[in-house]
Design an enzyme around this catalytic site. Structure first.
Site, PDB file in Angstrom:
ATOM      1  N   SER A  45      -5.044 -28.290 -15.952  1.00 35.53           N
ATOM      2  CA  SER A  45      -5.692 -29.372 -15.197  1.00 35.53           C
ATOM      3  C   SER A  45      -6.826 -28.782 -14.366  1.00 35.53           C
ATOM      4  O   SER A  45      -7.711 -29.507 -13.893  1.00 35.53           O
ATOM      5  CB  SER A  45      -4.675 -30.086 -14.297  1.00 35.53           C
ATOM      6  OG  SER A  45      -3.900 -29.141 -13.572  1.00 35.53           O
ATOM      7  N   ASP A  83      -0.437 -21.765 -17.469  1.00 36.97           N
ATOM      8  CA  ASP A  83      -0.502 -22.817 -18.488  1.00 36.97           C
ATOM      9  C   ASP A  83      -1.383 -22.349 -19.645  1.00 36.97           C
ATOM     10  O   ASP A  83      -2.564 -22.036 -19.451  1.00 36.97           O
ATOM     11  CB  ASP A  83      -1.120 -24.062 -17.833  1.00 36.97           C
ATOM     12  CG  ASP A  83      -0.716 -25.337 -18.519  1.00 36.97           C
ATOM     13  OD1 ASP A  83       0.106 -25.301 -19.454  1.00 36.97           O
ATOM     14  OD2 ASP A  83      -1.224 -26.402 -18.102  1.00 36.97           O
ATOM     15  N   LYS A 113       3.601 -21.902 -19.759  1.00 38.24           N
ATOM     16  CA  LYS A 113       3.925 -23.254 -20.230  1.00 38.24           C
ATOM     17  C   LYS A 113       3.023 -23.558 -21.411  1.00 38.24           C
ATOM     18  O   LYS A 113       1.865 -23.148 -21.425  1.00 38.24           O
ATOM     19  CB  LYS A 113       3.699 -24.282 -19.118  1.00 38.24           C
ATOM     20  CG  LYS A 113       3.892 -25.730 -19.590  1.00 38.24           C
ATOM     21  CD  LYS A 113       3.818 -26.718 -18.467  1.00 38.24           C
ATOM     22  CE  LYS A 113       2.426 -27.169 -18.134  1.00 38.24           C
ATOM     23  NZ  LYS A 113       1.656 -27.742 -19.237  1.00 38.24           N
ATOM     24  N   GLU A 182       5.907 -35.610 -19.195  1.00 36.98           N
ATOM     25  CA  GLU A 182       4.755 -36.246 -18.534  1.00 36.98           C
ATOM     26  C   GLU A 182       4.541 -37.659 -19.053  1.00 36.98           C
ATOM     27  O   GLU A 182       4.456 -37.886 -20.270  1.00 36.98           O
ATOM     28  CB  GLU A 182       3.485 -35.390 -18.766  1.00 36.98           C
ATOM     29  CG  GLU A 182       2.250 -36.031 -18.148  1.00 36.98           C
ATOM     30  CD  GLU A 182       1.062 -35.092 -17.972  1.00 36.98           C
ATOM     31  OE1 GLU A 182       1.202 -33.877 -18.216  1.00 36.98           O
ATOM     32  OE2 GLU A 182      -0.003 -35.594 -17.579  1.00 36.98           O
TER      33      GLU A 182
HETATM   34  O1  KIV Z   1      -2.123 -28.824 -16.293  1.00 37.98           O
HETATM   35  C1  KIV Z   1      -1.298 -29.295 -15.501  1.00 37.98           C
HETATM   36  O2  KIV Z   1      -1.509 -29.375 -14.283  1.00 37.98           O
HETATM   37  C2  KIV Z   1      -0.034 -29.769 -16.051  1.00 37.98           C
HETATM   38  C3  KIV Z   1       0.867 -30.541 -15.156  1.00 37.98           C
HETATM   39  C4  KIV Z   1       0.309 -31.878 -14.913  1.00 37.98           C
HETATM   40  C5  KIV Z   1       2.248 -30.603 -15.663  1.00 37.98           C
HETATM   41  O3  KIV Z   1       0.228 -29.536 -17.192  1.00 37.98           O
END
Ligand code: KIV
Length: 275
Positions: A45, A83, A113, A182
């Site tokens: 994000s 992420d 993640k 989500e």
């Molecule tokens: O990228 C992000 O912030 C996310 C969250 C919204 C779970 O994947």
């Protein structure tokens, strides 16, 4: 106390709710960490809330490593999760393991993640085999925005709801320690949370999940491009910041800032010799 994947696993067993927030830099990670969250996600994000892209697809591994390093430096107790960005794990098992390894080795994350269901289970398994904990992510997975035709709630019909339950089970079997759910209906998230033994971390998935995560700019009213229905406004930090910036502009313009207490002194004797 430092959170680990064991914190997540034991919270599921004891029924204690897990808390997570996103962070993208040192000072914010420090603030958030001091408040006792279990996990900090350096989310992709980043692309939208920090870099100004319209979606997350342009975010690169180098962007993520740069920001994860800063977050890791600011975090003492929370589990830091990096992420994996678009195209850093979809291309091959080799890329998935290599890039997950960069988050740990170069950036100081303790887990990664990645988005997707059954289709990414081979990647999850390969990364876990390399001794890197993985958090799954299903439902509205933003890297699939073009396949979904927009940022839309997922799992509302029978076929897709069933698929999400199956995906969650497969992600658990592949070795993930938790799964982000989500933007799916709350009652579907309740079923998934009951059907698997790893914790579910909800964002727009209701209170039945084992934990919650929010993007901090959303919960502090600091981001106006998108206002998701699920993002409760916990504090009007955006307004406070605007007030602060406006006061600064006013005081500099009027000459009331900086005042004497913000200035440094020099001896008159030295000063007199300067002109
Ligand atoms: O990228 C992000 O912030 C996310 C969250 C919204 C779970 O994947």
């Amino acid at each position: 106390m430092k959170n680990s994947i064991l914190t997540f696993i034991s919270a599921k067993k004891s029924g204690k709710k897990l808390t997570m927030l996103t962070a993208y830099d040192y000072s914010m990670a420090k603030l958030i960490d001091e408040c006792g969250v279990n996990g900090i996600l350096v989310g992709d994000s980043l692309g939208m809330v920090c870099l100004g892209y319209k979606d997350t697809l342009s975010v690169t591994m180098d962007d993520m490593i740069h920001h994860t390093k800063a977050v890791a430096r600011g975090t003492t107790n929370a589990l830091v999760i990096g992420d994996m960005p678009f195209m850093s794990y979809q291309t091959s098992l080799y890329d998935a393991v290599k890039n997950a390894g960069r988050f740990v080795q170069e950036a100081g994350a303790q887990a990664v993640k990645l988005e997707g269901g059954a289709i990414v289970c081979p990647q999850i398994q390969a990364i876990v085999d390399a001794q890197i904990p993985v958090m799954g992510h299903i439902g509205l997975t933003p890297q699939s925005v073009n396949m979904f035709g927009g940022f839309k709630v997922q799992g509302k019909d029978m076929i897709h709801a069933k698929k999400l339950i199956e995906d969650a089970k497969k992600i658990e079997a592949a070795g993930a320690f938790a799964i982000v759910l989500e933007c799916i209906p709350s009652k579907l998230a309740d079923i998934i949370s009951k059907e698997i033994s790893i914790p579910t971390i909800g964002i727009g998935a209701g209170g039945g999940c084992d934990g919650q995560i929010l993007v901090y700019q959303d919960m502090l009213n600091m981001f106006s491009d998108l206002k998701p229905k699920f993002a409760k406004n916990f504090a009007n930090v955006g307004d406070l910041m605007r007030d602060g910036f406006k006061s600064y502009v006013k005081e500099v313009t009027e000459g009331t800032f900086p005042s004497i207490e913000h200035c440094f002194k020099i001896d008159d004797e030295i000063l007199n010799k300067l002109y």
